[in-house]
Design a protein around this motif. Structure first.
Motif, PDB file in Angstrom:
ATOM      1  N   LYS A   7       0.858  -1.189   0.000  1.00  0.00           N
ATOM      2  CA  LYS A   7       0.000   0.000   0.000  1.00  0.00           C
ATOM      3  C   LYS A   7       0.891   1.235   0.000  1.00  0.00           C
ATOM      4  O   LYS A   7       1.814   1.345   0.809  1.00  0.00           O
ATOM      5  CB  LYS A   7      -0.891  -0.017   1.241  1.00  0.00           C
ATOM      6  CG  LYS A   7      -1.860   1.122   1.338  1.00  0.00           C
ATOM      7  CD  LYS A   7      -2.706   0.939   2.594  1.00  0.00           C
ATOM      8  CE  LYS A   7      -3.696   2.039   2.791  1.00  0.00           C
ATOM      9  NZ  LYS A   7      -4.505   1.805   4.005  1.00  0.00           N
ATOM     10  N   ARG A   8       0.608   2.151  -0.915  1.00  0.00           N
ATOM     11  CA  ARG A   8       1.379   3.385  -1.028  1.00  0.00           C
ATOM     12  C   ARG A   8       0.406   4.561  -1.113  1.00  0.00           C
ATOM     13  O   ARG A   8      -0.706   4.426  -1.602  1.00  0.00           O
ATOM     14  CB  ARG A   8       2.276   3.344  -2.271  1.00  0.00           C
ATOM     15  CG  ARG A   8       3.374   2.301  -2.110  1.00  0.00           C
ATOM     16  CD  ARG A   8       4.247   2.133  -3.316  1.00  0.00           C
ATOM     17  NE  ARG A   8       4.879   3.338  -3.810  1.00  0.00           N
ATOM     18  CZ  ARG A   8       5.983   3.899  -3.314  1.00  0.00           C
ATOM     19  NH1 ARG A   8       6.568   3.378  -2.261  1.00  0.00           N
ATOM     20  NH2 ARG A   8       6.499   4.972  -3.869  1.00  0.00           N
ATOM     21  N   SER A 151       4.117  16.252  -6.237  1.00  0.00           N
ATOM     22  CA  SER A 151       3.629  15.029  -5.606  1.00  0.00           C
ATOM     23  C   SER A 151       4.790  14.073  -5.359  1.00  0.00           C
ATOM     24  O   SER A 151       5.900  14.258  -5.874  1.00  0.00           O
ATOM     25  CB  SER A 151       2.581  14.347  -6.495  1.00  0.00           C
ATOM     26  OG  SER A 151       3.189  13.879  -7.685  1.00  0.00           O
ATOM     27  N   LEU A 152       4.496  13.064  -4.574  1.00  0.00           N
ATOM     28  CA  LEU A 152       5.419  11.967  -4.321  1.00  0.00           C
ATOM     29  C   LEU A 152       4.583  10.772  -3.912  1.00  0.00           C
ATOM     30  O   LEU A 152       3.397  10.900  -3.611  1.00  0.00           O
ATOM     31  CB  LEU A 152       6.440  12.333  -3.242  1.00  0.00           C
ATOM     32  CG  LEU A 152       5.945  12.855  -1.885  1.00  0.00           C
ATOM     33  CD1 LEU A 152       5.412  11.739  -0.993  1.00  0.00           C
ATOM     34  CD2 LEU A 152       7.066  13.568  -1.173  1.00  0.00           C
ATOM     35  N   GLU A 153       5.207   9.599  -3.932  1.00  0.00           N
ATOM     36  CA  GLU A 153       4.561   8.405  -3.408  1.00  0.00           C
ATOM     37  C   GLU A 153       5.395   7.885  -2.263  1.00  0.00           C
ATOM     38  O   GLU A 153       6.628   7.970  -2.288  1.00  0.00           O
ATOM     39  CB  GLU A 153       4.422   7.323  -4.483  1.00  0.00           C
ATOM     40  CG  GLU A 153       3.297   7.598  -5.442  1.00  0.00           C
ATOM     41  CD  GLU A 153       3.003   6.418  -6.364  1.00  0.00           C
ATOM     42  OE1 GLU A 153       3.498   5.296  -6.114  1.00  0.00           O
ATOM     43  OE2 GLU A 153       2.276   6.637  -7.346  1.00  0.00           O
ATOM     44  N   VAL A 154       4.720   7.340  -1.259  1.00  0.00           N
ATOM     45  CA  VAL A 154       5.390   6.814  -0.075  1.00  0.00           C
ATOM     46  C   VAL A 154       4.678   5.539   0.362  1.00  0.00           C
ATOM     47  O   VAL A 154       3.455   5.449   0.315  1.00  0.00           O
ATOM     48  CB  VAL A 154       5.416   7.869   1.064  1.00  0.00           C
ATOM     49  CG1 VAL A 154       4.020   8.290   1.477  1.00  0.00           C
ATOM     50  CG2 VAL A 154       6.212   7.376   2.257  1.00  0.00           C
ATOM     51  N   THR A 155       5.457   4.541   0.741  1.00  0.00           N
ATOM     52  CA  THR A 155       4.900   3.290   1.236  1.00  0.00           C
ATOM     53  C   THR A 155       4.235   3.537   2.586  1.00  0.00           C
ATOM     54  O   THR A 155       4.801   4.217   3.447  1.00  0.00           O
ATOM     55  CB  THR A 155       6.020   2.228   1.346  1.00  0.00           C
ATOM     56  OG1 THR A 155       6.646   2.109   0.060  1.00  0.00           O
ATOM     57  CG2 THR A 155       5.482   0.883   1.776  1.00  0.00           C
ATOM     58  N   SER A 156       3.038   3.001   2.759  1.00  0.00           N
ATOM     59  CA  SER A 156       2.234   3.297   3.959  1.00  0.00           C
ATOM     60  C   SER A 156       2.936   2.900   5.251  1.00  0.00           C
ATOM     61  O   SER A 156       2.655   3.469   6.306  1.00  0.00           O
ATOM     62  CB  SER A 156       0.868   2.616   3.873  1.00  0.00           C
ATOM     63  OG  SER A 156       1.008   1.202   3.927  1.00  0.00           O
ATOM     64  N   GLN A 157       3.861   1.955   5.208  1.00  0.00           N
ATOM     65  CA  GLN A 157       4.589   1.527   6.402  1.00  0.00           C
ATOM     66  C   GLN A 157       5.655   2.534   6.830  1.00  0.00           C
ATOM     67  O   GLN A 157       6.177   2.447   7.938  1.00  0.00           O
ATOM     68  CB  GLN A 157       5.256   0.175   6.150  1.00  0.00           C
ATOM     69  CG  GLN A 157       4.258  -0.938   5.929  1.00  0.00           C
ATOM     70  CD  GLN A 157       4.931  -2.164   5.349  1.00  0.00           C
ATOM     71  OE1 GLN A 157       5.531  -2.107   4.285  1.00  0.00           O
ATOM     72  NE2 GLN A 157       4.813  -3.275   6.056  1.00  0.00           N
ATOM     73  N   ASN A 158       5.974   3.489   5.981  1.00  0.00           N
ATOM     74  CA  ASN A 158       7.029   4.461   6.274  1.00  0.00           C
ATOM     75  C   ASN A 158       6.424   5.653   7.033  1.00  0.00           C
ATOM     76  O   ASN A 158       6.320   6.765   6.514  1.00  0.00           O
ATOM     77  CB  ASN A 158       7.708   4.902   4.973  1.00  0.00           C
ATOM     78  CG  ASN A 158       9.008   5.618   5.223  1.00  0.00           C
ATOM     79  OD1 ASN A 158       9.280   6.078   6.326  1.00  0.00           O
ATOM     80  ND2 ASN A 158       9.807   5.733   4.182  1.00  0.00           N
ATOM     81  N   THR A 175      -4.628   6.484  -2.756  1.00  0.00           N
ATOM     82  CA  THR A 175      -3.975   5.277  -2.282  1.00  0.00           C
ATOM     83  C   THR A 175      -3.784   4.375  -3.495  1.00  0.00           C
ATOM     84  O   THR A 175      -4.717   4.180  -4.276  1.00  0.00           O
ATOM     85  CB  THR A 175      -4.828   4.557  -1.219  1.00  0.00           C
ATOM     86  OG1 THR A 175      -5.041   5.459  -0.121  1.00  0.00           O
ATOM     87  CG2 THR A 175      -4.155   3.299  -0.715  1.00  0.00           C
ATOM     88  N   VAL A 176      -2.576   3.872  -3.652  1.00  0.00           N
ATOM     89  CA  VAL A 176      -2.260   2.978  -4.764  1.00  0.00           C
ATOM     90  C   VAL A 176      -1.624   1.715  -4.201  1.00  0.00           C
ATOM     91  O   VAL A 176      -1.128   1.709  -3.072  1.00  0.00           O
ATOM     92  CB  VAL A 176      -1.322   3.653  -5.802  1.00  0.00           C
ATOM     93  CG1 VAL A 176      -2.005   4.851  -6.454  1.00  0.00           C
ATOM     94  CG2 VAL A 176      -0.014   4.087  -5.169  1.00  0.00           C
ATOM     95  N   TYR A 177      -1.656   0.655  -4.969  1.00  0.00           N
ATOM     96  CA  TYR A 177      -1.061  -0.601  -4.550  1.00  0.00           C
ATOM     97  C   TYR A 177      -0.031  -1.033  -5.579  1.00  0.00           C
ATOM     98  O   TYR A 177      -0.304  -1.016  -6.775  1.00  0.00           O
ATOM     99  CB  TYR A 177      -2.135  -1.684  -4.361  1.00  0.00           C
ATOM    100  CG  TYR A 177      -3.028  -1.371  -3.195  1.00  0.00           C
ATOM    101  CD1 TYR A 177      -2.720  -1.832  -1.926  1.00  0.00           C
ATOM    102  CD2 TYR A 177      -4.155  -0.568  -3.358  1.00  0.00           C
ATOM    103  CE1 TYR A 177      -3.522  -1.512  -0.839  1.00  0.00           C
ATOM    104  CE2 TYR A 177      -4.960  -0.242  -2.278  1.00  0.00           C
ATOM    105  CZ  TYR A 177      -4.639  -0.723  -1.026  1.00  0.00           C
ATOM    106  OH  TYR A 177      -5.426  -0.397   0.043  1.00  0.00           O
TER     107      TYR A 177
END
Length: 191
Positions: A7-8, A151-158, A175-177
């Protein structure tokens, strides 16, 4: 081969009212992009991501040669923005040599907005605020190019990165996967 999904969050920020960046701490300096620094960016990227969850999401981040290929690919894109691509270096007090400790790269997306590709800070230099300052430097580079948003993308765990981005004014827009083959996923530890 089985797939796993990460999940990102896609996060965005308007560039019209950026926070003012503080000066870098003593012993640090900004280095603007030039092609001769490609290997230095790649090495910082590798040092920053190799033990992080993003090395599972993007396996090239866990490999030194993969980071070099990725950095070369980013720098050759039509939308590459040198004004949003920076290193931060730290002076080694014992040798007086400068070593790169943080990197960021920026490109123009297909909508004409800025897109942060990677923001990495080498373990041991985290928690000093240089990641936030480097991100603000990249965002200012986008703004100077006339871009209205970034914009940026980040992993949800970070969680630490997400908190940093929110503190600077980024908001989750989607939210993207990201699908990853299970064979490429490795156990990582947080540095």
């Amino acid at each position: 081969m089985a797939l796993t999904y990460f999940k990102r969050f896609r996060m965005e920020i308007p560039l019209d009212n950026l926070p003012e960046a503080s000066p870098l701490p003593s012993g640090f300096r900004y280095c603007p992009w030039n092609a001769e620094m490609l290997k230095r960016h790649a090495e910082v990227k590798f040092q920053s991501f190799r033990f992080e969850v993003d090395a599972n999401v993007f396996p090239c981040l866990g490999d030194s040669e993969g980071c070099f290929r990725l950095m070369r690919e980013i720098s050759m894109r039509d939308g590459f923005i040198p004004a949003a691509t920076w290193l931060i270096e730290n002076e080694d007090a014992t040798t007086a040599n400068w070593r790169p400790v943080a990197t960021v790269q920026g490109v123009r997306d297909r909508d004409g907005n800025g897109s942060i590709q990677n923001l990495g800070v080498v373990p041991g230099f985290r928690g000093l605020g240089i990641g936030a300052l480097l991100l603000l430097k990249a965002l200012d580079g986008f703004r100077q190019q006339g871009m209205p948003r970034a914009s940026l993308e980040v992993t949800s765990q970070n969680i630490g990165a997400i908190r940093l981005y929110e503190r600077l004014g980024f908001r989750i827009a989607a939210t993207v996967y990201k699908a990853v083959e299970m064979g490429t996923v490795q156990t990582t530890t947080q540095a």
